[in-house]
Scaffold this motif. Sequence first.
Motif, PDB file in Angstrom:
ATOM      1  N   MET A 279       1.112  -1.044   0.207  1.00  0.00           N
ATOM      2  CA  MET A 279       0.303   0.183   0.048  1.00  0.00           C
ATOM      3  C   MET A 279       0.803   1.441   0.086  1.00  0.00           C
ATOM      4  N   ILE A 280       0.294   2.418  -0.710  1.00  0.00           N
ATOM      5  CA  ILE A 280       1.135   3.663  -0.626  1.00  0.00           C
ATOM      6  C   ILE A 280       1.131   3.984   0.609  1.00  0.00           C
ATOM      7  N   GLU A 281       2.266   4.650   0.953  1.00  0.00           N
ATOM      8  CA  GLU A 281       2.322   4.980   2.427  1.00  0.00           C
ATOM      9  C   GLU A 281       1.541   6.486   2.715  1.00  0.00           C
ATOM     10  N   LEU A 282       1.077   6.764   3.989  1.00  0.00           N
ATOM     11  CA  LEU A 282       0.361   7.939   4.281  1.00  0.00           C
ATOM     12  C   LEU A 282       1.273   9.172   3.990  1.00  0.00           C
ATOM     13  N   GLU A 283       0.465  10.230   3.510  1.00  0.00           N
ATOM     14  CA  GLU A 283       1.111  11.566   2.831  1.00  0.00           C
ATOM     15  C   GLU A 283       1.792  12.179   4.094  1.00  0.00           C
ATOM     16  N   ASP A 284       1.134  12.282   5.080  1.00  0.00           N
ATOM     17  CA  ASP A 284       1.511  13.100   6.124  1.00  0.00           C
ATOM     18  C   ASP A 284       1.985  12.337   7.434  1.00  0.00           C
ATOM     19  N   ASN A 285       2.967  12.726   8.168  1.00  0.00           N
ATOM     20  CA  ASN A 285       3.163  12.157   9.478  1.00  0.00           C
ATOM     21  C   ASN A 285       2.595  13.189  10.567  1.00  0.00           C
ATOM     22  N   VAL A 286       2.637  12.658  11.750  1.00  0.00           N
ATOM     23  CA  VAL A 286       2.237  13.772  12.761  1.00  0.00           C
ATOM     24  C   VAL A 286       2.622  15.179  12.878  1.00  0.00           C
ATOM     25  N   GLY A 287       3.942  15.027  12.563  1.00  0.00           N
ATOM     26  CA  GLY A 287       4.565  16.492  12.580  1.00  0.00           C
ATOM     27  C   GLY A 287       4.193  17.299  11.421  1.00  0.00           C
ATOM     28  N   ASP A 288       3.740  16.771  10.015  1.00  0.00           N
ATOM     29  CA  ASP A 288       3.209  17.237   9.069  1.00  0.00           C
ATOM     30  C   ASP A 288       1.763  17.932   9.394  1.00  0.00           C
ATOM     31  N   ILE A 289       0.995  17.131  10.032  1.00  0.00           N
ATOM     32  CA  ILE A 289      -0.322  17.583  10.530  1.00  0.00           C
ATOM     33  C   ILE A 289      -0.399  18.879  11.781  1.00  0.00           C
TER      34      ILE A 289
ATOM     35  N   LEU B 193      -4.455  11.237  16.557  1.00  0.00           N
ATOM     36  CA  LEU B 193      -3.214  11.825  16.579  1.00  0.00           C
ATOM     37  C   LEU B 193      -2.348  10.598  17.101  1.00  0.00           C
ATOM     38  N   VAL B 194      -2.587  10.057  18.397  1.00  0.00           N
ATOM     39  CA  VAL B 194      -1.822   9.048  19.005  1.00  0.00           C
ATOM     40  C   VAL B 194      -1.921   7.838  18.124  1.00  0.00           C
ATOM     41  N   ASP B 195      -3.006   7.330  17.556  1.00  0.00           N
ATOM     42  CA  ASP B 195      -2.877   6.116  17.041  1.00  0.00           C
ATOM     43  C   ASP B 195      -1.952   6.536  15.749  1.00  0.00           C
ATOM     44  N   LEU B 196      -1.767   7.473  15.021  1.00  0.00           N
ATOM     45  CA  LEU B 196      -1.147   7.802  13.961  1.00  0.00           C
ATOM     46  C   LEU B 196       0.358   7.564  14.267  1.00  0.00           C
ATOM     47  N   VAL B 197       0.735   8.203  15.290  1.00  0.00           N
ATOM     48  CA  VAL B 197       2.262   8.193  15.850  1.00  0.00           C
ATOM     49  C   VAL B 197       2.520   6.675  16.201  1.00  0.00           C
ATOM     50  N   GLN B 198       1.480   6.212  16.699  1.00  0.00           N
ATOM     51  CA  GLN B 198       2.015   4.630  17.125  1.00  0.00           C
ATOM     52  C   GLN B 198       1.608   3.538  16.022  1.00  0.00           C
ATOM     53  N   GLY B 199       1.482   4.041  14.821  1.00  0.00           N
ATOM     54  CA  GLY B 199       1.170   3.143  13.832  1.00  0.00           C
ATOM     55  C   GLY B 199      -0.048   2.369  13.953  1.00  0.00           C
ATOM     56  N   LYS B 200      -1.062   2.649  14.718  1.00  0.00           N
ATOM     57  CA  LYS B 200      -2.026   1.831  14.872  1.00  0.00           C
ATOM     58  C   LYS B 200      -3.040   1.805  13.847  1.00  0.00           C
ATOM     59  N   TRP B 201      -2.976   2.895  12.895  1.00  0.00           N
ATOM     60  CA  TRP B 201      -3.999   3.063  11.768  1.00  0.00           C
ATOM     61  C   TRP B 201      -3.476   3.171  10.436  1.00  0.00           C
ATOM     62  N   LYS B 202      -3.874   2.593   9.503  1.00  0.00           N
ATOM     63  CA  LYS B 202      -3.813   2.686   8.248  1.00  0.00           C
ATOM     64  C   LYS B 202      -5.236   2.367   7.548  1.00  0.00           C
ATOM     65  N   PRO B 203      -5.298   3.376   6.362  1.00  0.00           N
ATOM     66  CA  PRO B 203      -6.833   2.724   5.712  1.00  0.00           C
ATOM     67  C   PRO B 203      -6.624   1.532   5.272  1.00  0.00           C
ATOM     68  N   ASP B 204      -7.891   0.783   5.242  1.00  0.00           N
ATOM     69  CA  ASP B 204      -8.236  -0.640   4.732  1.00  0.00           C
ATOM     70  C   ASP B 204      -7.717  -0.502   3.160  1.00  0.00           C
ATOM     71  N   LYS B 205      -7.054  -1.672   2.977  1.00  0.00           N
ATOM     72  CA  LYS B 205      -6.502  -1.662   1.407  1.00  0.00           C
ATOM     73  C   LYS B 205      -7.773  -2.153   0.672  1.00  0.00           C
ATOM     74  N   LEU B 206      -8.434  -1.219  -0.137  1.00  0.00           N
ATOM     75  CA  LEU B 206      -9.342  -1.691  -1.252  1.00  0.00           C
ATOM     76  C   LEU B 206      -8.900  -2.895  -1.953  1.00  0.00           C
ATOM     77  N   GLU B 207      -9.768  -3.892  -1.777  1.00  0.00           N
ATOM     78  CA  GLU B 207      -9.407  -5.082  -2.969  1.00  0.00           C
ATOM     79  C   GLU B 207      -9.860  -4.458  -4.268  1.00  0.00           C
ATOM     80  N   LYS B 208      -9.385  -5.393  -5.344  1.00  0.00           N
ATOM     81  CA  LYS B 208      -9.744  -5.208  -6.549  1.00  0.00           C
ATOM     82  C   LYS B 208     -11.065  -4.619  -6.913  1.00  0.00           C
TER      83      LYS B 208
END
Length: 274
Positions: free
Chosen positions: A1-11, A64-79
């Motif tokens: 999956m493509i990486e998130l565009e922004d990290n917590v610092g960017d936000i 914010l906490v979930d992002l910095v701790q790597g607990k969330w990324k969007p579900d990968k959309l299947e074909k």
Amino acid sequence: MIELEDNVGDIIGKAQRGLGISDSELAKKSGLNAELVGNARDGQADEATLRAIAPVLELDANALVDLVQGKWKPDKLEKFDGVAQFNTSYGGMLVNAYLVWDPATKHAAAFDTGADSASMLKLATKENLSIKLILLTHAHSDHVADLPRLREETGAEVFAPAREPVPGAEKIDEGKRFHVGKIDIEARLTWGHSPGGMTFVATGLARPIAIVGDSLFAGSMGGGTVSYKDAVRNNLEKILTLPDETIICPGHGPMTSVGEEKKHNPFFAAKFRK
């Protein structure tokens, strides 16, 4: 999956700039010292720091906490038949473009061009798609870099926001509608990151689709360079009011959905938290 565009610092940086809050003011209002604020801007904040900063910047602390701790990324959309994302490099920055098509008629619309439309054209040939429209979300160079080639090779009509005219493109305003086969496409003005940013909402496939340009990213949003207040408002009123199952196709980063952004995007999650 493509990486998130922004990290917590960017936000944090985007919220600070948008709200006009300096490092010293953020430190004072959050009860932190300058070093901790600097660490947060560098994306190295701990949970306690994030929870102190979040309310000052009108951000959701849990997201914010979930992002910095790597607990969330969007579900990968299947074909998903009828939608394709193309990710190309523009000056070292990755940018997205999209094709949306009616599987029955094979009529398609291209959204932006990215740095190089070769992979889009290759898929169109492979799937026997006829690209009838090129719809531009905004006129930033990374999104329209290969427009001459895409227009020449497809013969498609080109449309761009009236507030961001593009040579050779017909100007459109909010409310303009298009059709490719059974798919209906509505233009919504979601400016703020750019003067005339458009979101195109496509219905007629298994799930609604919103091609949002740089208005919204998975877990973040575009910098409100023109108007942060209006960027936030437009995202809330014109994108996040769509059905939760709506697929969001951003200009950078992975695809996501309205439902996931309402829960996990730090700029908006607090407004939907029950």
